[in-house]
Write an enzyme that holds these catalytic residues in place. Structure first.
Site, short mmCIF file in Angstrom:
data_model
loop_
_atom_site.label_atom_id
_atom_site.label_comp_id
_atom_site.label_asym_id
_atom_site.label_seq_id
_atom_site.Cartn_x
_atom_site.Cartn_y
_atom_site.Cartn_z
N GLY A 102 15.42 15.88 92.02
CA GLY A 102 16.09 16.93 92.79
C GLY A 102 15.95 18.28 92.11
O GLY A 102 16.06 18.38 90.90
N ARG A 107 9.89 13.22 94.69
CA ARG A 107 10.19 11.88 94.19
C ARG A 107 8.96 11.04 94.52
O ARG A 107 8.41 11.15 95.61
CB ARG A 107 11.47 11.35 94.82
CG ARG A 107 12.69 12.19 94.41
CD ARG A 107 14.01 11.52 94.70
NE ARG A 107 15.11 12.26 94.09
CZ ARG A 107 15.90 13.13 94.75
NH1 ARG A 107 15.70 13.33 96.03
NH2 ARG A 107 16.88 13.75 94.12
N ASP A 140 17.50 11.93 84.63
CA ASP A 140 17.17 10.77 83.80
C ASP A 140 16.07 9.90 84.41
O ASP A 140 15.32 9.25 83.68
CB ASP A 140 18.42 9.96 83.45
CG ASP A 140 19.10 9.38 84.67
OD1 ASP A 140 18.97 9.97 85.76
OD2 ASP A 140 19.77 8.34 84.52
N THR A 191 19.39 19.10 86.33
CA THR A 191 20.09 18.47 87.46
C THR A 191 21.47 19.07 87.61
O THR A 191 22.12 19.37 86.60
CB THR A 191 20.22 16.94 87.28
OG1 THR A 191 21.19 16.44 88.23
CG2 THR A 191 20.70 16.54 85.89
N ASP A 216 23.98 17.54 88.51
CA ASP A 216 25.02 16.50 88.38
C ASP A 216 25.71 16.46 87.01
O ASP A 216 26.79 15.90 86.89
CB ASP A 216 24.41 15.11 88.66
CG ASP A 216 23.81 15.02 90.06
OD1 ASP A 216 24.27 15.75 90.96
OD2 ASP A 216 22.87 14.23 90.25
N ASP A 273 25.00 14.65 84.48
CA ASP A 273 25.23 13.22 84.23
C ASP A 273 24.26 12.64 83.20
O ASP A 273 23.99 11.45 83.19
CB ASP A 273 25.10 12.46 85.56
CG ASP A 273 23.70 12.60 86.18
OD1 ASP A 273 22.92 13.46 85.72
OD2 ASP A 273 23.39 11.84 87.11
N ARG A 326 26.06 12.73 92.77
CA ARG A 326 25.56 11.34 92.78
C ARG A 326 26.67 10.38 92.35
O ARG A 326 27.70 10.32 93.02
CB ARG A 326 24.34 11.20 91.86
CG ARG A 326 23.34 10.14 92.32
CD ARG A 326 22.19 10.01 91.36
NE ARG A 326 21.25 11.09 91.46
CZ ARG A 326 20.09 11.04 92.11
NH1 ARG A 326 19.75 9.93 92.72
NH2 ARG A 326 19.27 12.04 92.15
P1 ADP Z 1 16.01 12.56 88.61
O1 ADP Z 1 14.92 12.86 87.64
O2 ADP Z 1 16.66 13.77 89.16
O3 ADP Z 1 16.98 11.53 88.07
P2 ADP Z 1 14.81 10.49 90.30
O4 ADP Z 1 15.68 9.40 89.78
O5 ADP Z 1 14.59 10.56 91.77
O6 ADP Z 1 15.34 11.94 89.91
O7 ADP Z 1 13.40 10.36 89.54
C1 ADP Z 1 12.37 11.28 89.78
C2 ADP Z 1 11.04 10.58 89.73
O8 ADP Z 1 10.86 10.06 88.39
C3 ADP Z 1 10.90 9.37 90.63
O9 ADP Z 1 10.56 9.70 91.94
C4 ADP Z 1 9.78 8.61 89.95
O10 ADP Z 1 8.52 9.19 90.25
C5 ADP Z 1 10.08 8.85 88.47
N1 ADP Z 1 10.87 7.73 87.93
C6 ADP Z 1 12.18 7.50 88.10
N2 ADP Z 1 12.57 6.35 87.51
C7 ADP Z 1 11.46 5.83 86.97
C8 ADP Z 1 11.17 4.65 86.24
N3 ADP Z 1 12.13 3.74 85.95
N4 ADP Z 1 9.90 4.43 85.83
C9 ADP Z 1 8.92 5.32 86.12
N5 ADP Z 1 9.12 6.44 86.81
C10 ADP Z 1 10.37 6.71 87.23
O1 F6P Z 2 20.75 14.75 91.71
C1 F6P Z 2 21.01 15.90 92.45
C2 F6P Z 2 21.52 15.54 93.83
O2 F6P Z 2 21.76 16.71 94.57
C3 F6P Z 2 22.77 14.64 93.84
O3 F6P Z 2 23.95 15.36 93.58
C4 F6P Z 2 22.69 14.06 95.23
O4 F6P Z 2 23.33 12.79 95.28
C5 F6P Z 2 21.21 13.88 95.44
O5 F6P Z 2 20.55 14.77 94.53
C6 F6P Z 2 20.75 14.21 96.85
O6 F6P Z 2 19.39 13.98 96.91
P1 F6P Z 2 18.42 14.40 98.11
O7 F6P Z 2 17.62 15.55 97.61
O8 F6P Z 2 17.57 13.21 98.28
O9 F6P Z 2 19.25 14.73 99.29
#
Ligand code: ADP
Ligand code: F6P
Length: 323
Positions: free
Chosen positions: A11, A72, A103, A126, A128, A130, A172
């Site tokens: 995000g 993503r 994360d 982020t 969040d 978190d 989240r």
């Molecule tokens: P954020 O980084 O904000 O937590 P996401 O959880 O959506 O957002 O993760 C962003 C991208 O990082 C995912 O779309 C994916 O490409 C990669 N990613 C997330 N988790 C994993 C994982 N366990 N292993 C490999 N790549 C990951």
């Molecule tokens: O991680 C940032 C965040 O805005 C969260 O607060 C929320 O749950 C999520 O992303 C929303 O994601 P999307 O961009 O898929 O609507």
């Protein structure tokens, strides 16, 4: 190492551009060639990689979103996707990477490092707040201020109509934005995933507040709360109380956009500088954080192994001042 890359992933959040600017300019100042990987890990797999220089990041410190775009990417979750991404980086001669994200993005970076030896440093981006290993993430302060402003605005109309409002904020599975906005906005009640709270208790508290002479009331709900979203909670309260005519407002993605606060610009700038300096000094598989105003480095896994949470004192203060 002569070439480094920078990407934003997951995000978007306000302050990502300030972080990109800091990474690019610190890299250039340190003698690196710097490349921007567009659209997160998806762009890495697709080879959407562009050279950047000090001028290519002019005029962005004040802008929300991310000039590199973000995504993503499911393919990157698989070893094959990461191998394709590593090939693209190798084609461009990129040996070090600054990953700005949450994360999930760190988990990806950790695997890229483990499987392909790429030197990775993470920056916490982020709204969040978190992520373990840092007291604050880039974007949180801006999102909090937007949530607070929403509460202020809704208070005006709630006051005017003597109404009960339920306001849902993002986060989240984390109630950081909710609890901080509840103190800053003077909300009557706050629901967060970190605390179990049943609907009867919430209803009783609202009735007590009404009996104390409160005419307008605001309940802030973190989107991840177990009682449900703001509409569900409003309905549950209506089912067991006299509050049948409440209103619901969801702040939503407004919290992710707009110009970053001074706090987020400064945090992002400092973190960007430290990330590149860490790469120069040979760090890898690490994340930059802020602790007691100082920049710190921790292993990437700190982000998910030491989950960040708020002090219970924040909930106590919020409720104490809502009498
Ligand atoms: P954020 O980084 O904000 O937590 P996401 O959880 O959506 O957002 O993760 C962003 C991208 O990082 C995912 O779309 C994916 O490409 C990669 N990613 C997330 N988790 C994993 C994982 N366990 N292993 C490999 N790549 C990951
Ligand atoms: O991680 C940032 C965040 O805005 C969260 O607060 C929320 O749950 C999520 O992303 C929303 O994601 P999307 O961009 O898929 O609507």
């Amino acid at each position: 190492m002569k070439r480094i890359g920078v990407l934003t992933s997951g995000g978007d959040c306000p302050g990502m551009n300030a972080a990109i600017r800091a990474v690019v300019r610190t890299g250039v100042a340190g003698g690196f060639e710097v490349f921007g990987v567009r659209r997160g890990y998806q762009g890495m797999i697709d080879g959407d990689i562009v050279p950047m220089d000090a001028r290519s990041v002019s005029g962005i410190i004040n802008r929300g979103g991310t000039i590199l775009h973000t995504a993503r990417c499911m393919a990157f979750m698989e070893p094959d996707g990461r191998a394709r991404a590593a090939e693209q980086l190798a084609r461009h001669g990129i040996e070090g990477l600054v990953v700005i994200g949450g994360d999930g993005s760190y988990r990806g970076a950790d695997k890229l490092h483990a499987e392909h030896g790429l030197r990775c440093v993470g920056l916490p981006g982020t709204i969040d707040n978190d992520i373990g290993g840092t007291q604050y993430t880039i974007g949180f302060d801006t999102a909090l201020n937007i949530a607070m402003e929403a509460v202020d605005r809704i208070r005006d109309t709630a006051d005017s109509h003597d109404r009960l409002f339920f306001i849902e904020v993002m986060g989240r599975r984390c109630g950081f934005i909710a609890v901080m906005a509840s103190i800053a906005g003077g909300a009557e009640e706050v629901l967060v995933p970190e605390e179990d709270c049943d609907i009867t208790t919430i209803a009783m508290r609202l009735q007590l507040a009404r009996s104390r002479g409160k005419t307008s009331m605001i309940v802030i709900i973190a989107e991840g709360d177990e009682l449900g979203n703001a509409f569900t909670v409003a309905q549950k309260v209506a089912d067991i109380t006299e509050f049948k005519d409440s209103r619901v407002s969801v702040v939503g993605h407004m919290q992710r956009g707009g110009s970053p606060t001074a706090f987020d610009r400064i945090l992002a700038s400092r973190m960007g500088v430290h990330a590149v300096e860490a790469l120069m000094e040979g760090a890898t598989g690490m994340m930059v954080g802020i602790e007691n105003q100082n920049m710190v480095l921790n292993p990437l896994c700190t982000a998910w192994e030491r989950k960040s949470t708020f002090s219970p004192d924040l909930l106590r203060v919020s409720r104490l001042l809502a009498i």
